[in-house]
Design a protein around this motif. Structure first.
Motif, PDB file in Angstrom:
ATOM      1  N   LEU A 141     -96.480  -4.798  39.533  1.00  0.00           N
ATOM      2  CA  LEU A 141     -95.741  -5.693  38.645  1.00  0.00           C
ATOM      3  C   LEU A 141     -96.275  -7.107  38.801  1.00  0.00           C
ATOM      4  N   LYS A 142     -95.913  -7.970  37.847  1.00  0.00           N
ATOM      5  CA  LYS A 142     -96.454  -9.323  37.901  1.00  0.00           C
ATOM      6  C   LYS A 142     -95.784 -10.133  39.011  1.00  0.00           C
ATOM      7  N   ASP A 143     -96.440 -11.227  39.385  1.00  0.00           N
ATOM      8  CA  ASP A 143     -96.025 -11.979  40.571  1.00  0.00           C
ATOM      9  C   ASP A 143     -94.584 -12.471  40.492  1.00  0.00           C
ATOM     10  N   ASP A 144     -94.144 -12.880  39.274  1.00  0.00           N
ATOM     11  CA  ASP A 144     -92.818 -13.495  39.176  1.00  0.00           C
ATOM     12  C   ASP A 144     -91.738 -12.499  38.745  1.00  0.00           C
ATOM     13  N   PHE A 145     -91.982 -11.231  38.896  1.00  0.00           N
ATOM     14  CA  PHE A 145     -90.989 -10.223  38.540  1.00  0.00           C
ATOM     15  C   PHE A 145     -89.801 -10.327  39.492  1.00  0.00           C
TER      16      PHE A 145
END
Lengths: 164, 404
Positions: A141-145
């Motif tokens: 998942l993306k870093d800021d999830f």
């Protein structure tokens, strides 16, 4: 020269008995799952020590980590380690309980280097924090999830996806 | 309001790469050029790069042409497969498995179906088992054709000649698979306790015919590249995977076998009718890019042999257990189960935790490419950037499986 596979033929019951004898205090619920897997529970505090000894075991030697899976068992979380023994050509499935209130466990990266990404995935998806991991970032998942989607109580909120 | 001209904030991977440069410079390992803080450049390779075969992104730290550090960034093709399993019945999930490693759909389906069957204690009839072997091996050939074809295209001594030869012949195989299942790649063909359809009339003869022609076609591929000096220069001795790497990182499939490790689940953890079949586990000894290519070529020939044997032993009978239709609802008893299956890229494992309901409680794929990709930083470090492309091609990544 090739790495020899299955040079030490032991039947599954013998392996399970050997594990019970050698890891009496740390491994519990040792049972055989046909055809070639031993399933055991391990105490959370003893994990790293057990991992080291399992890898260095002279007759069985679980040298390769196959995968790590995080599982949400509702009451607690579970980190499952699936390791492979080249000498006996068998597998060991190690279940380690992790309480939800403090979802932390020692990393086994320094024992089995393959654990690196698998532990990152488990952190990403289930939210088990692997202490001492060299680079515990989200991986799929993306870093800021926000949140850990494979927790059973995960709720997907639109506010958590600012870029979507 | 999004300002599209603003320089975007570097993400975690790029920050990590920059931090590592600073650390190595502080240790005095960075190259020293007058007037520059550091000589290293951080380059984003991908996610849209033709040589990454999908949406793999590599944050590469370059010193001139040398690769100093690589940070793979994955997840661009993440489709929440493991989350989707929570709300799909076991039966509904079969078509989704095709889409993990989409180049070898039959093999993936088999891995999943086999695990559920083991969990529920179902044994498919023998005809179904033999047909499964045929499908898996046909798909293995097709998958290796994609792997080797695109790999040689990356190397570019031949331009795209090889890839067109291979894709031409792959189409014959996909035609056969389409005739059986109705689809070229997303098959949805395997069922718990059997298969969706029996083989159509005349299919066996067509398959036999193709198997007679294939060895000659494989010879043709080899004659294209085997003696090519540029091809050899770029392959031999590059990107060596040692046996210790195989042990440490759980490398499987052709990458492990090229290093002399005869690890093939069809032999070491046999399933289905493989124990009755006569085939060789292809190994090489050096573990470099060329050996991985060679192993794939040899495996195609072995797969042809397996298909021929399976066609000979194809028994009569039903292809589905019990009634003609597969059970829509299946409720395996509570418990967990892991099964590994030899995919064209290595050990494709499915781990299922069942709570006795119609839905898998937890489903996890152990994808071979995910594990092999982990070795990338170690493998690429110290190579030229052009060789990095050759090495990554020889590992044969499918991002659908890595990102799930």
């Amino acid at each position: 020269m090739g790495l020899e596979i299955g040079t030490n033929p032991m039947d599954m019951d013998a392996i399970a008995a050997r594990l019970v004898a050698d890891f009496a205090a740390a491994l519990t619920d040792v049972r055989v799952q046909e055809p070639d897997t031993v399933v055991a529970r391990c105490d959370r505090a003893a994990l790293k020590d057990v991992a080291r000894r399992l890898k260095a075991h002279p007759e069985i030697g679980y040298e390769t980590l196959n995968f790590v899976a995080g599982v949400d068992r509702l009451r607690h979380l579970e980190s499952v380690y699936h390791v492979y023994s080249w000498k006996t050509n068998t597998y060991l499935e190690l279940h380690v309980e992790v309480p939800k209130s403090r979802a932390e466990i020692d990393t086994v990266c320094d024992v089995w280097p393959a654990a690196d990404w698998h532990e990152r995935e488990s952190w990403d998806m289930v939210g088990i924090r692997y202490l001492g991991h060299p680079d515990l970032r989200r991986i799929l998942l993306k870093d800021d999830f926000v949140g850990h989607p494979l927790r059973k109580d995960y709720v997907d909120l639109v506010e958590n996806h600012p870029h979507a | 309001m999004l300002d599209q001209f603003a320089t975007p904030e570097p993400d975690e991977a790029v920050k990590l790469a920059l931090r590592r440069i600073e650390e190595s410079t502080a240790r005095g390992e960075g190259s020293n050029v007058e007037g520059l803080a550091f000589n290293e450049v951080v380059v984003n390779m991908g996610p849209q790069h033709p040589s990454t075969h999908g949406v793999l992104r590599l944050v590469v730290t370059l010193d001139g042409e040398l690769v100093k550090d690589v940070i793979p960034v994955i997840g661009y093709l993440h489709r929440c497969k493991e989350k989707l399993a929570e709300k799909r019945t076991y039966y509904q999930y079969i078509p989704i498995v095709d889409r993990t490693e989409y180049v070898a759909g039959m093999n993936c389906e088999w891995g999943y179906v086999m695990t559920v069957e083991k969990l529920a204690g179902i044994r498919p009839p023998r005809r179904a088992e033999v047909i499964r072997v045929i499908m898996a091996e046909l798909n293995r050939i097709a998958s290796h054709q994609v792997a080797v074809g695109t790999f040689t295209a990356d190397l570019a001594p031949l331009g795209t000649a090889m890839v067109f030869y291979m894709f031409r012949d792959r189409e014959y195989i996909l035609d056969l698979l389409e005739e059986v299942s109705g689809a070229r790649m997303m098959f949805n063909y395997f069922r718990f306790g059997g298969l969706r359809y029996d083989l159509p009339d005349g299919w066996v003869e067509k398959c036999r015919d193709l198997m007679k022609r294939l060895p000659k076609l494989i010879d043709e591929y080899e004659s294209l590249v085997q003696d090519n000096a540029i091809f050899l220069q770029r392959c031999v001795g590059k990107g060596v995977i040692t046996q210790q790497d195989v042990i440490d990182y759980g490398i499987t499939g052709p990458c492990a076998r090229a290093s002399g490790v005869a690890h093939d689940l069809r032999r070491t953890r046999p399933y289905s009718v493989y124990p009755e079949l006569d085939f060789k586990v292809c190994t090489e000894s050096h573990g470099d890019v060329f050996d991985r290519y060679q192993v794939r070529m040899d495996e195609m020939r072995e797969s042809v042999k397996i298909v021929e044997q399976a066609l000979d032993m194809l028994p009569k009978g039903p292809v589905q257990l019990g009634s003609l239709r597969a059970p829509y609802v299946i409720t395996p008893p509570p418990g967990e189960c892991y099964t590994g299956q030899e995919n064209p890229r290595g050990e494709y494992g499915t781990y299922i935790v069942s709570d006795g309901s119609r839905y898998p409680y937890r489903l996890k794929f152990r994808d071979p490419c995910f594990c092999n990709l982990q070795l990338f930083p170690k493998l690429l470090r110290g190579n030229k950037i052009a060789d990095a492309v050759a090495i990554s091609g020889s590992i044969d990544l499918v991002l659908g499986g890595i990102d799930r």
